[in-house]
Write a protein that holds these residues in place. Structure first.
Motif, mmCIF file in Angstrom:
data_model
loop_
_atom_site.group_PDB
_atom_site.id
_atom_site.type_symbol
_atom_site.label_atom_id
_atom_site.label_comp_id
_atom_site.label_asym_id
_atom_site.label_seq_id
_atom_site.Cartn_x
_atom_site.Cartn_y
_atom_site.Cartn_z
ATOM 1 N N TRP A 1 0.481 -2.836 -19.480
ATOM 2 C CA TRP A 1 1.652 -3.702 -19.381
ATOM 3 C C TRP A 1 1.971 -3.971 -17.918
ATOM 4 C CZ3 TRP A 1 6.123 -2.168 -23.229
ATOM 5 C CH2 TRP A 1 5.586 -1.996 -24.521
ATOM 6 N N HIS A 2 2.499 -5.177 -17.676
ATOM 7 C CA HIS A 2 3.063 -5.494 -16.362
ATOM 8 C C HIS A 2 4.576 -5.330 -16.458
ATOM 9 C CE1 HIS A 2 -0.780 -6.702 -14.978
ATOM 10 N NE2 HIS A 2 -0.824 -7.853 -15.632
ATOM 11 N N VAL A 3 5.156 -4.722 -15.456
ATOM 12 C CA VAL A 3 6.587 -4.435 -15.466
ATOM 13 C C VAL A 3 7.243 -5.014 -14.219
ATOM 14 C CG1 VAL A 3 8.321 -2.601 -15.496
ATOM 15 C CG2 VAL A 3 6.153 -2.278 -16.699
ATOM 16 N N GLY A 4 8.420 -5.595 -14.405
ATOM 17 C CA GLY A 4 9.245 -6.025 -13.283
ATOM 18 C C GLY A 4 10.551 -5.253 -13.328
ATOM 19 N N LEU B 1 11.500 -12.493 -1.874
ATOM 20 C CA LEU B 1 10.633 -13.638 -1.617
ATOM 21 C C LEU B 1 9.581 -13.784 -2.715
ATOM 22 C CD1 LEU B 1 10.075 -13.258 2.250
ATOM 23 C CD2 LEU B 1 11.654 -14.792 1.056
ATOM 24 N N VAL B 2 9.057 -12.652 -3.173
ATOM 25 C CA VAL B 2 8.079 -12.671 -4.261
ATOM 26 C C VAL B 2 8.728 -13.203 -5.536
ATOM 27 C CG1 VAL B 2 6.602 -11.256 -5.742
ATOM 28 C CG2 VAL B 2 6.739 -10.780 -3.281
ATOM 29 N N ALA B 3 9.936 -12.732 -5.827
ATOM 30 C CA ALA B 3 10.658 -13.202 -7.014
ATOM 31 C C ALA B 3 10.900 -14.700 -6.943
ATOM 32 C CB ALA B 3 11.983 -12.463 -7.141
ATOM 33 N N GLU B 4 11.254 -15.192 -5.767
ATOM 34 C CA GLU B 4 11.493 -16.623 -5.595
ATOM 35 C C GLU B 4 10.225 -17.425 -5.842
ATOM 36 O OE1 GLU B 4 13.101 -19.715 -2.123
ATOM 37 O OE2 GLU B 4 13.349 -17.547 -1.892
ATOM 38 N N GLN B 5 9.096 -16.914 -5.335
ATOM 39 C CA GLN B 5 7.816 -17.586 -5.528
ATOM 40 C C GLN B 5 7.410 -17.626 -6.997
ATOM 41 O OE1 GLN B 5 5.196 -15.333 -2.997
ATOM 42 N NE2 GLN B 5 6.040 -16.181 -1.099
ATOM 43 N N GLY C 1 16.670 -6.313 -5.525
ATOM 44 C CA GLY C 1 15.224 -6.205 -5.388
ATOM 45 C C GLY C 1 14.486 -6.495 -6.679
ATOM 46 N N TYR C 2 13.210 -6.861 -6.543
ATOM 47 C CA TYR C 2 12.340 -7.129 -7.693
ATOM 48 C C TYR C 2 11.022 -6.406 -7.435
ATOM 49 C CZ TYR C 2 9.084 -9.798 -10.635
ATOM 50 O OH TYR C 2 8.107 -10.173 -11.533
ATOM 51 N N PHE C 3 10.774 -5.344 -8.193
ATOM 52 C CA PHE C 3 9.662 -4.454 -7.909
ATOM 53 C C PHE C 3 8.653 -4.476 -9.053
ATOM 54 C CE2 PHE C 3 13.694 -2.825 -6.233
ATOM 55 C CZ PHE C 3 13.460 -3.006 -4.874
ATOM 56 N N ALA D 1 0.823 11.460 -25.298
ATOM 57 C CA ALA D 1 0.540 11.651 -23.883
ATOM 58 C C ALA D 1 1.200 10.500 -23.129
ATOM 59 C CB ALA D 1 -0.960 11.678 -23.625
ATOM 60 N N PRO D 2 1.663 10.748 -21.907
ATOM 61 C CA PRO D 2 2.422 9.727 -21.187
ATOM 62 C C PRO D 2 1.534 8.665 -20.547
ATOM 63 C CG PRO D 2 2.182 11.662 -19.819
ATOM 64 C CD PRO D 2 1.590 12.018 -21.158
ATOM 65 N N PRO D 3 2.107 7.492 -20.274
ATOM 66 C CA PRO D 3 1.381 6.471 -19.521
ATOM 67 C C PRO D 3 1.407 6.804 -18.036
ATOM 68 C CG PRO D 3 3.577 5.697 -19.984
ATOM 69 C CD PRO D 3 3.447 7.035 -20.670
ATOM 70 N N LYS D 4 0.673 6.024 -17.258
ATOM 71 C CA LYS D 4 0.762 6.095 -15.805
ATOM 72 C C LYS D 4 1.502 4.854 -15.325
ATOM 73 C CE LYS D 4 -3.539 8.669 -15.034
ATOM 74 N NZ LYS D 4 -4.872 8.640 -14.362
ATOM 75 N N VAL D 5 2.374 5.044 -14.361
ATOM 76 C CA VAL D 5 3.123 3.923 -13.796
ATOM 77 C C VAL D 5 2.814 3.843 -12.307
ATOM 78 C CG1 VAL D 5 5.387 2.883 -13.409
ATOM 79 C CG2 VAL D 5 4.968 4.245 -15.476
ATOM 80 N N ARG D 6 2.382 2.664 -11.878
ATOM 81 C CA ARG D 6 2.028 2.478 -10.470
ATOM 82 C C ARG D 6 2.647 1.189 -9.956
ATOM 83 N NH1 ARG D 6 -4.083 3.307 -8.565
ATOM 84 N NH2 ARG D 6 -3.460 5.395 -9.241
ATOM 85 N N PHE D 7 3.427 1.313 -8.891
ATOM 86 C CA PHE D 7 4.043 0.131 -8.286
ATOM 87 C C PHE D 7 3.001 -0.698 -7.552
ATOM 88 C CE2 PHE D 7 8.080 2.386 -8.845
ATOM 89 C CZ PHE D 7 8.920 1.335 -9.187
ATOM 90 N N LEU D 8 3.076 -2.004 -7.728
ATOM 91 C CA LEU D 8 2.276 -2.930 -6.952
ATOM 92 C C LEU D 8 3.056 -3.390 -5.725
ATOM 93 C CD1 LEU D 8 0.879 -5.098 -9.889
ATOM 94 C CD2 LEU D 8 -0.108 -3.048 -8.871
ATOM 95 N N THR D 9 4.370 -3.403 -5.842
ATOM 96 C CA THR D 9 5.241 -3.692 -4.708
ATOM 97 C C THR D 9 5.253 -2.494 -3.760
ATOM 98 O OG1 THR D 9 6.672 -5.052 -6.106
ATOM 99 C CG2 THR D 9 7.601 -4.294 -4.020
#
Length: 261
Positions: free
Chosen positions: A59-62, A190-194, A74-76, A89-97
């Protein structure tokens, strides 16, 4: 088949996840139920989407920064990858921001008790009840992460330098931590605006209409504000649908994080 995806300098692998087109496992049933519910009943603080509708394991998460915190506005962006044994078992969560935070590794991976497998590990200092269990879900994970943003756990940091800097900021000795966070928040805007993303600017905006009611329910807003405290993490959003997902287990059927700021 192993797949590798490069996103803003961050490489993520999906080799240990199975395509949802070829399985009808309990994990797929659980993920289908959760994703459908979150699409029909949006939850405050975050959005979820799929890059590939045939693969429910990624999944992609904002995540939106909570009001009245350093992260406000902020938008992460993050990726959430689920194992085929989910929800046991748990998922892994990794920020791209890019994130400068005591509990986020330099590669963006989130280090939080709720994402740790339910094993005995005396060295960790974590109580078993703080770790993952099948009654947890995407909402409880993301709400815990949102809470963690403003209230880091510095007792066992993933980023030691960020932890030291946060302690100085918290003790009103240095504002460098605040300066870095606010800069990263502005970059995320800026990313959110784009991407045409509308960022909640007030608590009224932050609380989803489906939870606050069309006219706005003050009690729900108060309840959400309280949920930003780690003291309430164990009570985050576990309802009948979550128990249903846990019962399914019985069915037969790198943005660069080397911060030089």
């Amino acid at each position: 088949m192993s797949q590798t995806r490069q996103t803003s300098g961050l490489t993520t692998s999906t080799s240990h996840y199975t395509s949802s087109r070829t399985t009808n496992s309990p994990s797929i049933k659980a993920l289908q139920l959760e994703y459908s519910k979150l699409q029909k009943e949006p939850v405050e603080g975050f959005t979820v989407s799929l890059d590939d509708d045939s693969n429910l394991y990624k999944w992609h998460v904002g995540i939106f920064g909570p009001p009245e915190t350093l992260y406000e506005g902020g938008y992460f962006k993050a990726d959430m990858e689920f194992p085929t044994t989910y929800p046991f078992a748990p998922p892994k969560v990794r920020f791209l921001t890019k994130m400068w935070h005591p509990n986020i590794y330099e590669n963006g991976e989130v280090c939080i008790s709720i994402l740790h497998p339910p094993t005995e590990d005396p060295q960790s200092g974590e109580h078993p009840s703080e770790r993952w269990n099948p009654t947890q879900n995407v909402r409880t994970i993301l709400m815990s992460i949102i809470s963690l943003l403003n209230e880091p756990n510095c007792s066992s940091p993933a980023n030691v330098d960020a932890s030291i800097m946060y302690r100085k900021f918290h003790e009103h000795k240095d504002n460098e931590y605040e300066t870095i966070i606010r800069r990263q928040v502005n970059e995320s805007k800026l990313v959110a605006e784009q991407e045409g993303i509308s960022i909640p600017k007030t608590l009224d905006d932050y609380v989803a209409p489906s939870r606050a009611g069309a006219a706005g329910n003050k009690n729900d807003k108060k309840s959400y504000s309280n949920s930003l405290s780690h003291e309430d993490d164990d009570d985050l959003g576990i309802d009948d649908d979550d128990e249903q997902m846990a019962d399914m287990g019985g069915d037969d059927d790198d943005a660069s994080y080397n911060d030089s700021d």
